[in-house]
Structure formats: C-alpha cells, structure tokens
Design an enzyme around this catalytic site. Structure first.
Site, PDB file in Angstrom:
ATOM      1  N   HIS A 178      -7.673  -0.480   6.463  1.00 41.96           N
ATOM      2  CA  HIS A 178      -8.053  -1.802   6.987  1.00 41.96           C
ATOM      3  C   HIS A 178      -8.803  -2.564   5.885  1.00 41.96           C
ATOM      4  CE1 HIS A 178      -8.979  -4.721  10.115  1.00 41.96           C
ATOM      5  NE2 HIS A 178     -10.188  -4.813   9.583  1.00 41.96           N
ATOM      6  N   ASN A 184       0.838  -1.212   0.000  1.00 45.22           N
ATOM      7  CA  ASN A 184       0.000   0.000   0.000  1.00 45.22           C
ATOM      8  C   ASN A 184       0.865   1.250   0.000  1.00 45.22           C
ATOM      9  OD1 ASN A 184      -3.057  -0.411   0.205  1.00 45.22           O
ATOM     10  ND2 ASN A 184      -2.218  -2.032   1.488  1.00 45.22           N
ATOM     11  N   GLU A 209      -7.508  -1.890  -2.315  1.00 44.17           N
ATOM     12  CA  GLU A 209      -6.828  -1.035  -1.323  1.00 44.17           C
ATOM     13  C   GLU A 209      -5.862  -0.078  -2.000  1.00 44.17           C
ATOM     14  OE1 GLU A 209      -5.345  -2.506   2.505  1.00 44.17           O
ATOM     15  OE2 GLU A 209      -5.993  -4.483   1.858  1.00 44.17           O
ATOM     16  N   ASP A 223      -8.161  -0.238  15.013  1.00 42.51           N
ATOM     17  CA  ASP A 223      -9.238  -0.163  14.007  1.00 42.51           C
ATOM     18  C   ASP A 223     -10.473   0.569  14.528  1.00 42.51           C
ATOM     19  OD1 ASP A 223      -7.571  -1.810  12.447  1.00 42.51           O
ATOM     20  OD2 ASP A 223      -8.478  -3.615  13.272  1.00 42.51           O
TER      21      ASP A 223
HETATM   22  C1  GRF Z   1      -3.330  -4.274   4.180  1.00 40.93           C
HETATM   23  O1  GRF Z   1      -4.290  -5.258   3.931  1.00 40.93           O
HETATM   24  C2  GRF Z   1      -3.882  -3.199   5.087  1.00 40.93           C
HETATM   25  O2  GRF Z   1      -5.241  -2.977   4.911  1.00 40.93           O
HETATM   26  C3  GRF Z   1      -3.658  -3.779   6.451  1.00 40.93           C
HETATM   27  O3  GRF Z   1      -2.415  -4.437   6.350  1.00 40.93           O
HETATM   28  C4  GRF Z   1      -2.192  -4.841   4.994  1.00 40.93           C
HETATM   29  C5  GRF Z   1      -0.867  -4.270   4.591  1.00 40.93           C
HETATM   30  O4  GRF Z   1      -0.460  -4.742   3.328  1.00 40.93           O
HETATM   31  N1  GRF Z   1      -3.716  -2.789   7.488  1.00 40.93           N
HETATM   32  P1  GRF Z   1       0.815  -4.089   2.672  1.00 40.93           P
HETATM   33  O5  GRF Z   1       1.952  -4.198   3.686  1.00 40.93           O
HETATM   34  O6  GRF Z   1       0.487  -2.672   2.356  1.00 40.93           O
HETATM   35  O7  GRF Z   1       1.109  -4.891   1.448  1.00 40.93           O
END
Ligand code: GRF
Length: 195
Positions: free
Chosen positions: A106, A13, A176, A147
């Site tokens: 999340h 992300n 995401e 959360d």
């Molecule tokens: C994601 O699913 C986010 O929503 C959650 O942790 C995960 C992180 O994935 N909080 P990444 O490290 O960004 O690939």
C-alpha cells in the site's frame, strides 16, 4: 519460494519482483499471475515473461470466483501470494487456505490513508491535503478488510514542499519497487516471520 500474484492494473510492482527474481536477487519463482482486469498491464507483462496468466473475475466466474482463484493458486503451487495493486477483496476460501501467506503493498503509512476508496492518486491527494510531511509504503498481511491486516514492514518517504499528487506518487512508487523486493527477500530468508 513460489510466488503467485494478483494485480488489477499496470503491474509495475509485480514487474520489479519478477526482475529481481530473474537477476537472482530474490530466491523466489513467479509461478502465476491472476487479474480481475482482462486489459491489465499485469496480465500483459506476465504473458511477456512467460508466466501463466489468468483473467478471473466476478464476470467470468460469478459466485465461483473465490474457488477459481484458490484452485489456480494451488495448481501452480503458489506458496506466497502477493497482492500488487489488486483492487478486489479476496474470498473466505482463499483467505483461509493462504492464511498469513498473502501480503499487500500500500502506498502510504497505514493505518493512515487506507481503506475503501484509498487507492491510486486518491491516497497521495489525501496525504498532501492533510499536510503530512512524510508518507511511505506499507507491506501487510491480508485479511477480509481493505488495507487492514498486520503490518509487516514500512518504509518512509518524504513529502516535499511543492509536491503535487503526481510528483509524490512517483517518489512513493519508486520506493515501493525496491521495498517490495527487500521485504519479500526478508520473508523468503525467514527473517520476517508471517505467523
Ligand atoms: C501501488 O501503488 C500499490 O501500492 C497499490 O497499487 C499500486 C499498484 O501499482 N496497492 P502497480 O500496478 O504495481 O504499478
């Protein structure tokens, strides 16, 4: 807007946001990345991108961790902090100094499927076990509970017949990446007030 990231894992992300900044799609500058995990993909990615990257954890800093995180964010002039897969709670000093300036992503539609233990594949397993036909992504303000802070934006993702936690996780993660960039864009443009 200057961004600071906290991330514990793979950092996909965070990478999506960095890439959007580099493409000029998001008017923001990634300034600093902090991880509690010295072997995280997030720190590795940050170093590859030339973004200052720090391993700060209770092991490295003990009682001083909260102060160290705050000092690091301030030194790099972070204006908005993005928790992108950060597995720890933030301390009271950082929360107070960045009140309403810390967002978390999340992989479910909070308030369902959130809280302690609801991370990674556990979330998607629980969604399927509950027979949900829809899940999604929540971006929310961060407070002292996991959360828990006010929801800023949500995107829906279908649960399809035959989904496994893995297939669902893949579909949600893809959403995401786009949704985090879209939502940060709204924040940066002042379209989504944080206070
Ligand atoms: C994601 O699913 C986010 O929503 C959650 O942790 C995960 C992180 O994935 N909080 P990444 O490290 O960004 O690939």
């Amino acid at each position: 807007m200057n961004l600071g990231f906290l991330a514990s894992g793979r950092g996909s992300n965070m990478q999506a946001v960095i890439d959007a900044c580099k493409r000029g799609e998001l008017a923001a500058t990634p300034r600093v990345v902090i991880s509690n995990n010295s072997a995280s993909g997030a720190l590795e990615r940050a170093r590859q991108e030339g973004i200052p990257a720090y391993h700060l954890s209770s092991h490295t800093h003990g009682e001083g961790l909260d102060e160290a995180i705050l000092e690091t964010l301030r030194r790099h002039e972070a204006q908005l902090v993005v928790l992108a897969g950060y597995m720890k709670k933030l301390g009271p000093r950082t929360l107070a100094a960045y009140r309403n300036r810390i967002v978390n992503i999340h992989p479910a539609l909070l308030p369902k499927f959130g809280g302690q233990g609801m991370y990674g594949m556990n979330v998607h397993q629980a969604v399927i076990a509950a027979g949900e036909r829809e899940t999604g992504v929540t971006i929310h303000l961060v407070d002292e509970e996991y959360d828990h802070g006010a929801t800023l934006a949500q995107a829906r993702v279908p649960v399809l017949p035959g989904d496994t936690p893995e297939t669902l996780a893949r579909r949600v993660l893809e959403r995401e990446h786009t949704f985090l960039v879209e939502t940060l864009g709204r924040i940066v443009r002042g379209e989504l007030p944080l206070d």
